[in-house]
Enzyme design. Structure first.
Site, PDB file in Angstrom:
ATOM      1  N   GLY A  14      10.010  -5.890 -11.046  1.00 24.92           N
ATOM      2  CA  GLY A  14       8.538  -6.593 -10.984  1.00 24.92           C
ATOM      3  C   GLY A  14       8.159  -6.905 -12.500  1.00 24.92           C
ATOM      4  O   GLY A  14       6.753  -6.753 -12.563  1.00 24.92           O
ATOM      5  N   ALA A  15       8.685  -7.286 -13.331  1.00 25.02           N
ATOM      6  CA  ALA A  15       8.493  -7.137 -14.661  1.00 25.02           C
ATOM      7  C   ALA A  15       7.905  -8.509 -15.129  1.00 25.02           C
ATOM      8  O   ALA A  15       7.738  -8.889 -16.470  1.00 25.02           O
ATOM      9  CB  ALA A  15       9.636  -6.944 -15.780  1.00 25.02           C
ATOM     10  N   ASN A  64      16.541  -8.909  -5.928  1.00 26.33           N
ATOM     11  CA  ASN A  64      15.749  -8.321  -4.622  1.00 26.33           C
ATOM     12  C   ASN A  64      15.755  -6.888  -4.485  1.00 26.33           C
ATOM     13  O   ASN A  64      16.887  -6.580  -3.929  1.00 26.33           O
ATOM     14  CB  ASN A  64      16.181  -9.213  -3.325  1.00 26.33           C
ATOM     15  CG  ASN A  64      15.299  -8.786  -2.150  1.00 26.33           C
ATOM     16  OD1 ASN A  64      14.226  -7.939  -2.254  1.00 26.33           O
ATOM     17  ND2 ASN A  64      15.676  -9.319  -1.146  1.00 26.33           N
ATOM     18  N   ASN A  91       8.522  -0.680 -10.094  1.00 23.32           N
ATOM     19  CA  ASN A  91       7.076  -1.416 -10.147  1.00 23.32           C
ATOM     20  C   ASN A  91       6.947  -2.543  -9.079  1.00 23.32           C
ATOM     21  O   ASN A  91       5.827  -2.836  -8.598  1.00 23.32           O
ATOM     22  CB  ASN A  91       7.074  -1.822 -11.393  1.00 23.32           C
ATOM     23  CG  ASN A  91       5.695  -2.839 -11.621  1.00 23.32           C
ATOM     24  OD1 ASN A  91       4.444  -2.436 -11.541  1.00 23.32           O
ATOM     25  ND2 ASN A  91       5.846  -4.106 -11.711  1.00 23.32           N
ATOM     26  N   TYR A 156       0.855  -1.180   3.546  1.00 25.11           N
ATOM     27  CA  TYR A 156       1.120  -0.797   2.089  1.00 25.11           C
ATOM     28  C   TYR A 156       0.797   0.346   1.837  1.00 25.11           C
ATOM     29  O   TYR A 156       1.392   1.205   0.936  1.00 25.11           O
ATOM     30  CB  TYR A 156      -0.030  -1.678   1.607  1.00 25.11           C
ATOM     31  CG  TYR A 156      -0.095  -2.015  -0.044  1.00 25.11           C
ATOM     32  CD1 TYR A 156       0.980  -2.443  -0.866  1.00 25.11           C
ATOM     33  CD2 TYR A 156      -1.081  -1.054  -0.561  1.00 25.11           C
ATOM     34  CE1 TYR A 156       0.731  -2.414  -2.301  1.00 25.11           C
ATOM     35  CE2 TYR A 156      -1.211  -1.066  -2.157  1.00 25.11           C
ATOM     36  CZ  TYR A 156      -0.303  -1.656  -2.872  1.00 25.11           C
ATOM     37  OH  TYR A 156      -0.332  -1.654  -4.161  1.00 25.11           O
ATOM     38  N   ALA A 158       1.110   3.185   3.775  1.00 31.59           N
ATOM     39  CA  ALA A 158       2.405   3.808   4.081  1.00 31.59           C
ATOM     40  C   ALA A 158       3.309   3.841   2.999  1.00 31.59           C
ATOM     41  O   ALA A 158       4.248   4.973   2.671  1.00 31.59           O
ATOM     42  CB  ALA A 158       3.007   3.438   5.496  1.00 31.59           C
ATOM     43  N   LYS A 160       3.389   3.185  -0.079  1.00 35.69           N
ATOM     44  CA  LYS A 160       2.853   3.852  -1.528  1.00 35.69           C
ATOM     45  C   LYS A 160       2.655   5.437  -1.269  1.00 35.69           C
ATOM     46  O   LYS A 160       2.942   6.130  -2.127  1.00 35.69           O
ATOM     47  CB  LYS A 160       1.404   3.214  -1.891  1.00 35.69           C
ATOM     48  CG  LYS A 160       1.713   1.646  -2.131  1.00 35.69           C
ATOM     49  CD  LYS A 160       2.729   1.706  -3.276  1.00 35.69           C
ATOM     50  CE  LYS A 160       2.600   0.160  -4.027  1.00 35.69           C
ATOM     51  NZ  LYS A 160       3.665   0.021  -5.047  1.00 35.69           N
ATOM     52  N   ILE A 189      -6.361  -3.155 -10.321  1.00 36.59           N
ATOM     53  CA  ILE A 189      -5.918  -3.697 -11.696  1.00 36.59           C
ATOM     54  C   ILE A 189      -6.020  -5.154 -11.534  1.00 36.59           C
ATOM     55  O   ILE A 189      -5.825  -5.760 -10.672  1.00 36.59           O
ATOM     56  CB  ILE A 189      -4.567  -3.179 -12.122  1.00 36.59           C
ATOM     57  CG1 ILE A 189      -4.510  -1.724 -11.961  1.00 36.59           C
ATOM     58  CG2 ILE A 189      -3.997  -3.551 -13.415  1.00 36.59           C
ATOM     59  CD1 ILE A 189      -5.158  -0.930 -12.737  1.00 36.59           C
TER      60      ILE A 189
HETATM   61  N1  LIG Z   1      -2.842  -4.708  -8.858  1.00 34.31           N
HETATM   62  C1  LIG Z   1      -3.400  -3.460  -8.608  1.00 34.31           C
HETATM   63  O1  LIG Z   1      -4.633  -3.411  -8.546  1.00 34.31           O
HETATM   64  C2  LIG Z   1      -2.544  -2.663  -8.215  1.00 34.31           C
HETATM   65  C3  LIG Z   1      -3.191  -1.400  -7.785  1.00 34.31           C
HETATM   66  C4  LIG Z   1      -2.266  -0.195  -7.479  1.00 34.31           C
HETATM   67  C5  LIG Z   1      -0.790  -0.326  -7.203  1.00 34.31           C
HETATM   68  N2  LIG Z   1      -0.233  -1.523  -7.905  1.00 34.31           N
HETATM   69  C6  LIG Z   1       1.167  -1.776  -7.657  1.00 34.31           C
HETATM   70  O2  LIG Z   1       1.559  -2.028  -9.093  1.00 34.31           O
HETATM   71  C7  LIG Z   1       3.008  -2.712  -8.894  1.00 34.31           C
HETATM   72  C8  LIG Z   1       2.583  -4.114  -9.763  1.00 34.31           C
HETATM   73  O3  LIG Z   1       1.591  -4.914  -9.294  1.00 34.31           O
HETATM   74  P1  LIG Z   1       0.830  -6.072  -9.933  1.00 34.31           P
HETATM   75  O4  LIG Z   1      -0.349  -6.202  -9.558  1.00 34.31           O
HETATM   76  O5  LIG Z   1       1.571  -6.322 -11.210  1.00 34.31           O
HETATM   77  O6  LIG Z   1       1.825  -7.229  -8.787  1.00 34.31           O
HETATM   78  P2  LIG Z   1       2.230  -8.702  -9.006  1.00 34.31           P
HETATM   79  O7  LIG Z   1       1.282  -9.134 -10.225  1.00 34.31           O
HETATM   80  O8  LIG Z   1       1.683  -9.383  -7.650  1.00 34.31           O
HETATM   81  O9  LIG Z   1       3.556  -8.622  -9.300  1.00 34.31           O
HETATM   82  C9  LIG Z   1       4.367  -8.251  -8.480  1.00 34.31           C
HETATM   83  C10 LIG Z   1       5.969  -8.194  -9.196  1.00 34.31           C
HETATM   84  O10 LIG Z   1       6.730  -7.868  -8.244  1.00 34.31           O
HETATM   85  C11 LIG Z   1       7.905  -8.595  -8.278  1.00 34.31           C
HETATM   86  N3  LIG Z   1       8.656  -8.632  -6.936  1.00 34.31           N
HETATM   87  C12 LIG Z   1       8.079  -8.671  -5.886  1.00 34.31           C
HETATM   88  N4  LIG Z   1       8.913  -8.632  -4.744  1.00 34.31           N
HETATM   89  C13 LIG Z   1      10.151  -8.526  -5.458  1.00 34.31           C
HETATM   90  C14 LIG Z   1      11.346  -8.361  -4.740  1.00 34.31           C
HETATM   91  N5  LIG Z   1      11.735  -8.175  -3.286  1.00 34.31           N
HETATM   92  N6  LIG Z   1      12.326  -7.752  -5.398  1.00 34.31           N
HETATM   93  C15 LIG Z   1      12.026  -7.785  -6.940  1.00 34.31           C
HETATM   94  N7  LIG Z   1      10.868  -7.966  -7.239  1.00 34.31           N
HETATM   95  C16 LIG Z   1       9.807  -8.409  -6.800  1.00 34.31           C
HETATM   96  C17 LIG Z   1       7.286 -10.058  -8.378  1.00 34.31           C
HETATM   97  O11 LIG Z   1       8.420 -10.775  -8.951  1.00 34.31           O
HETATM   98  P3  LIG Z   1       8.354 -12.477  -8.908  1.00 34.31           P
HETATM   99  O12 LIG Z   1       7.192 -12.754  -9.992  1.00 34.31           O
HETATM  100  O13 LIG Z   1       9.529 -12.856  -9.273  1.00 34.31           O
HETATM  101  O14 LIG Z   1       7.581 -12.935  -7.614  1.00 34.31           O
HETATM  102  C18 LIG Z   1       6.425  -9.485  -9.728  1.00 34.31           C
HETATM  103  O15 LIG Z   1       7.217  -9.272 -10.928  1.00 34.31           O
HETATM  104  C19 LIG Z   1       2.944  -2.860  -7.339  1.00 34.31           C
HETATM  105  O16 LIG Z   1       4.122  -2.002  -6.884  1.00 34.31           O
HETATM  106  C20 LIG Z   1       1.786  -2.807  -6.941  1.00 34.31           C
HETATM  107  O17 LIG Z   1       1.726  -2.329  -5.568  1.00 34.31           O
HETATM  108  C21 LIG Z   1      -1.029  -2.623  -8.290  1.00 34.31           C
END
Ligand SMILES: NC(=O)c1ccc[n+]([C@@H]2O[C@H](COP(=O)([O-])OP(=O)(O)OC[C@H]3O[C@@H](n4cnc5c(N)ncnc54)[C@H](OP(=O)(O)O)[C@@H]3O)[C@@H](O)[C@H]2O)c1
Length: 248
Positions: A14-15, A64, A91, A156, A158, A160, A189
């Site tokens: 998820g980089a 994936n 991530n 979500y 469950a 996490k 975030i």
């Molecule tokens: N933002 C928050 O407030 C928050 C809070 C708590 C936890 N988190 C956790 O932190 C992590 C990152 O969150 P974020 O807010 O940065 O999310 P985001 O901006 O929606 O980015 C999600 C990332 O995951 C990748 N991804 C999605 N499905 C995938 C798959 N099947 N295989 C490989 N990569 C995949 C996406 O790739 P593509 O760009 O190619 O789609 C993207 O790089 C997540 O696990 C999220 O649950 C976030």
């Protein structure tokens, strides 16, 4: 404390954007070679290009995380291009929100598959080389929602919460080999994932969290980097909440 990870290879799923991009950039800044992974190589390449433009080392891979063959192929390609992976950051994550009453089982399955099974598959893919090196760091990005639950996010939450069990079990299985596994539970975030939460909710977070603001991706990258460092070698199986104090 300066963290120097020169010579280490890190894989970040998820980089392409948000928290994962900030984590990848922080590792590159600390001297690591970074395997940037996202659903397409073009998406992952955005972060790779930013790292390379800043003078760091990185490569981009499509994966994936929910698909075993895709995970095996991506990690094999990453190791052959950059070397054995010493640090893994699970991530990648998605949301498919909805009240349980109306939730489709596809939405349950896809969130569990990406957020939880994905972390298991990626961990399995790096275990062997970490065990051989007798050194490794695995950091799972969970969520405060996995600790507290949320209406409309049963799938979500469950996934996490499951990551916290995976974290403790991984720590117990791999601890004797010099490998630690910890989780970070971010609060709210500012990323694409939280973009549509609405101004009222953002105001609530600002007014409620002792920190007085939402978090930034860099707020999460900093503790991830610390947990990956040598001085963090006695911390394992733990969950570090990084939420500006919101859930105190
Ligand atoms: N933002 C928050 O407030 C928050 C809070 C708590 C936890 N988190 C956790 O932190 C992590 C990152 O969150 P974020 O807010 O940065 O999310 P985001 O901006 O929606 O980015 C999600 C990332 O995951 C990748 N991804 C999605 N499905 C995938 C798959 N099947 N295989 C490989 N990569 C995949 C996406 O790739 P593509 O760009 O190619 O789609 C993207 O790089 C997540 O696990 C999220 O649950 C976030």
């Amino acid at each position: 404390m300066t963290i120097d990870l020169t010579g280490k290879v890190v894989a970040v799923t998820g980089a392409s954007r948000g928290i994962g991009a900030a984590i990848a950039e922080a590792f590159a800044h600390a001297g690591a070679s970074v395997a940037c992974m996202a659903t397409s190589e073009a998406n992952a390449a955005k972060t790779r290009d930013a790292i390379v433009a800043a003078g760091g080392k990185a490569a981009a891979f499509a994966v994936n995380v929910a698909d075993e063959d895709s995970v095996k192929a991506a990690f094999t390609a990453a190791e052959s291009e950059l070397g054995p992976i010493a640090i893994l950051v699970n991530n990648a994550g998605i949301t498919r929100d909805g009240l349980m009453m109306r939730m489709k089982s596809d939405d349950w399955d896809s969130v569990l598959a990406v957020n939880l099974k994905g972390a298991y598959l990626c961990t399995q893919a790096v275990m062997k080389s970490m065990m051989k090196a007798r050194w490794g760091r695995i950091i799972n990005i969970s969520s405060v929602i996995g600790q507290h639950g949320a209406a409309g996010q049963a799938n979500y939450a469950a996934s996490k919460a499951g990551l916290l069990g995976l974290t403790m079990s991984t720590a117990k299985e791999l601890g004797s080999r010099g490998i630690t596994c910890n989780a970070i539970a971010p609060g709210f975030i500012e990323t694409d994932m939280t973009h549509d939460l609405g101004e009222d909710f953002k105001t609530y977070v600002q007014n409620t969290a002792p920190a007085g603001r939402l978090g930034t991706p860099e707020d999460i990258a900093a503790p991830v980097l610390f947990l990956a460092s040598e001085p963090a070698s006695y911390i394992t199986g733990q969950t570090l909440t990084v939420d500006g104090g919101l859930f105190l």
